[in-house]
Design an enzyme around this catalytic site. Structure first.
Site, PDB file in Angstrom:
ATOM      1  N   HIS A   9     -23.961 -49.353-142.427  1.00 36.68           N
ATOM      2  CA  HIS A   9     -24.534 -49.241-141.079  1.00 36.68           C
ATOM      3  C   HIS A   9     -25.526 -48.086-140.986  1.00 36.68           C
ATOM      4  O   HIS A   9     -25.483 -47.132-141.767  1.00 36.68           O
ATOM      5  CB  HIS A   9     -23.417 -49.046-140.043  1.00 36.68           C
ATOM      6  CG  HIS A   9     -22.620 -47.789-140.252  1.00 36.68           C
ATOM      7  ND1 HIS A   9     -23.064 -46.534-139.869  1.00 36.68           N
ATOM      8  CD2 HIS A   9     -21.405 -47.600-140.810  1.00 36.68           C
ATOM      9  CE1 HIS A   9     -22.170 -45.626-140.166  1.00 36.68           C
ATOM     10  NE2 HIS A   9     -21.144 -46.242-140.754  1.00 36.68           N
ATOM     11  N   GLU A  82     -13.853 -49.879-141.476  1.00 37.97           N
ATOM     12  CA  GLU A  82     -13.740 -48.633-142.242  1.00 37.97           C
ATOM     13  C   GLU A  82     -12.275 -48.261-142.445  1.00 37.97           C
ATOM     14  O   GLU A  82     -11.380 -48.777-141.762  1.00 37.97           O
ATOM     15  CB  GLU A  82     -14.505 -47.503-141.520  1.00 37.97           C
ATOM     16  CG  GLU A  82     -14.539 -46.163-142.242  1.00 37.97           C
ATOM     17  CD  GLU A  82     -15.134 -46.225-143.653  1.00 37.97           C
ATOM     18  OE1 GLU A  82     -14.495 -46.869-144.514  1.00 37.97           O
ATOM     19  OE2 GLU A  82     -16.197 -45.611-143.883  1.00 37.97           O
TER      20      GLU A  82
END
Length: 213
Positions: A9, A82
């Site tokens: 990201h 994550e």
């Protein structure tokens, strides 16, 4: 051949503040939003079958920008999230070195053995990223897919495709925000890394030091 692009990201507000984000749902910073245009241009002429994303906002914002350019469907996959940093989450790195000295040293020097208090072990991250990758590749044989995820999660995925165990995770270094890796799979679904952690699309003013989570 099946092609997988992994994308970390763009810069998040948490990256900017140098905190351990983990699963905190933090969006992109101002610079992160500006990084999306040069990133998405990398996929203008790529025939993408689907874009898979972590459910966290910083990954979804990045994935949506890629989808806008390549006109591929966006699929949210919980397994691309994550690492769950437990008690590490929301704390600055210098705080962690004081609050959890032994676990922080494991994070820095022996990442494969890391597990935050009340969090997820690195082994668990490795196993779910491997599972997600293998399942998605089998679903899109002969196609091209993009996986948008996070620093630690992508480290584990790349560890797997390099053919090493979790104990070797992160030895190749973390990926910069928006960095792209390409993995090609042959007919037997054996992976070959074509390039790794490439952020050459970013103008110099958008380059920032790497922070793994």
């Amino acid at each position: 051949m099946t092609t997988v692009y992994t994308v970390r990201h763009a810069q998040s507000a948490g990256n900017l503040k140098k905190i351990f984000q983990g699963r905190l749902d933090i969006g992109l910073s101002e610079m992160g939003m500006e990084q999306l245009e040069p990133l998405s241009k990398r996929f203008e002429h790529v025939a993408v079958s689907a874009v898979y994303s972590s459910p966290l906002k910083r990954a979804r914002q990045t994935a949506e920008a890629i989808c806008h350019v390549c006109h591929a469907p966006l699929i949210i996959d919980q397994r691309l999230i994550e690492i769950d940093g437990g008690a590490f989450q929301g704390k600055r790195y210098e705080e962690l070195a004081v609050l959890f000295p032994e676990r922080y040293q494991a994070w820095v020097h022996h990442a494969g053995a890391f597990e935050a208090p009340d969090g997820e072990s690195m082994r668990q991250v490795y196993d779910r990223m491997r599972s997600a990758l293998c399942e998605i590749v089998r679903k899109h044989v002969g196609g091209t897919i993009v996986l948008v995820s996070h620093g630690c999660a992508i480290c584990n995925l790349m560890c797997y495709v390099h053919g090493t165990g979790v104990e070797q995770v992160c030895l190749s270094g973390c990926s910069q925000n928006t960095a792209i890796s390409r993995i090609d799979f042959d007919e037997e679904l054996r992976p070959k890394v074509i390039f790794e952690n490439d952020a050459s699309h970013l103008p110099r003013q958008y380059e920032v030091p790497c922070a793994i989570v």
